[in-house]
Design a protein around this motif. Sequence first.
Motif, mmCIF file in Angstrom:
data_model
loop_
_atom_site.group_PDB
_atom_site.id
_atom_site.type_symbol
_atom_site.label_atom_id
_atom_site.label_comp_id
_atom_site.label_asym_id
_atom_site.label_seq_id
_atom_site.Cartn_x
_atom_site.Cartn_y
_atom_site.Cartn_z
ATOM 1 N N LEU A 24 64.647 -42.256 -4.463
ATOM 2 C CA LEU A 24 64.241 -40.983 -4.656
ATOM 3 C C LEU A 24 65.011 -39.821 -3.924
ATOM 4 O O LEU A 24 64.749 -38.632 -3.892
ATOM 5 N N ALA A 25 65.651 -40.342 -2.580
ATOM 6 C CA ALA A 25 66.245 -39.293 -1.689
ATOM 7 C C ALA A 25 67.343 -38.943 -2.514
ATOM 8 O O ALA A 25 67.806 -37.696 -2.253
ATOM 9 N N THR A 26 67.895 -39.576 -3.373
ATOM 10 C CA THR A 26 69.152 -39.298 -4.331
ATOM 11 C C THR A 26 68.663 -38.442 -5.550
ATOM 12 O O THR A 26 69.183 -37.662 -5.886
ATOM 13 N N LEU A 27 67.569 -38.827 -6.185
ATOM 14 C CA LEU A 27 67.002 -38.354 -7.098
ATOM 15 C C LEU A 27 66.267 -37.036 -6.797
ATOM 16 O O LEU A 27 66.778 -36.151 -7.996
ATOM 17 N N ALA A 28 65.818 -36.613 -5.851
ATOM 18 C CA ALA A 28 65.272 -35.158 -5.871
ATOM 19 C C ALA A 28 66.185 -34.127 -5.738
ATOM 20 O O ALA A 28 66.125 -33.271 -6.748
ATOM 21 N N PRO A 29 67.488 -34.186 -4.957
ATOM 22 C CA PRO A 29 68.269 -32.998 -5.144
ATOM 23 C C PRO A 29 68.956 -32.872 -6.467
ATOM 24 O O PRO A 29 69.194 -31.919 -6.987
ATOM 25 N N LEU A 30 69.240 -34.252 -7.261
ATOM 26 C CA LEU A 30 69.786 -34.028 -8.673
ATOM 27 C C LEU A 30 68.725 -33.386 -9.534
ATOM 28 O O LEU A 30 69.135 -32.564 -10.297
ATOM 29 N N ALA A 31 67.323 -33.666 -9.385
ATOM 30 C CA ALA A 31 66.339 -33.067 -10.279
ATOM 31 C C ALA A 31 66.213 -31.582 -9.898
ATOM 32 O O ALA A 31 66.194 -30.741 -10.961
ATOM 33 N N ALA A 32 66.512 -31.166 -8.583
ATOM 34 C CA ALA A 32 66.504 -29.777 -8.451
ATOM 35 C C ALA A 32 67.565 -29.256 -9.119
ATOM 36 O O ALA A 32 67.521 -27.925 -9.645
ATOM 37 N N VAL A 33 68.795 -29.654 -9.217
ATOM 38 C CA VAL A 33 69.989 -28.960 -9.678
ATOM 39 C C VAL A 33 69.784 -28.889 -11.230
ATOM 40 O O VAL A 33 69.888 -27.984 -11.675
ATOM 41 N N VAL A 34 69.143 -29.982 -11.884
ATOM 42 C CA VAL A 34 68.822 -29.990 -13.039
ATOM 43 C C VAL A 34 67.858 -28.773 -13.523
ATOM 44 O O VAL A 34 68.202 -27.970 -14.354
ATOM 45 N N VAL A 35 66.922 -28.652 -12.809
ATOM 46 C CA VAL A 35 65.991 -27.348 -13.068
ATOM 47 C C VAL A 35 66.714 -25.981 -13.148
ATOM 48 O O VAL A 35 66.560 -25.200 -13.885
#
Length: 71
Positions: A24-35
């Motif tokens: 999740l530490a990797t997924l959270a910044p990627l999700a923010a970039v997607v948004v």
Amino acid sequence: SSAFIVLNSLAGLAARWSRSPVDLATLAPLAAVVVVGAAVGSFAGARKIPPRALQVLLGVVLLVAAGKALL
């Protein structure tokens, strides 16, 4: 096409998650970039880029994806 992309991405994430947990530490910044990317893309598509240019851009993306799939 947006609905397909979302469903396809969720299916890929679910398949990945079933094999091993997703960090999740990797997924959270990627999700923010997607948004942020989705918001910028929506604004640009709705107000800045002409419809014909969007059609051509989508065509190029699809051709690249088809080329990668064939390889």
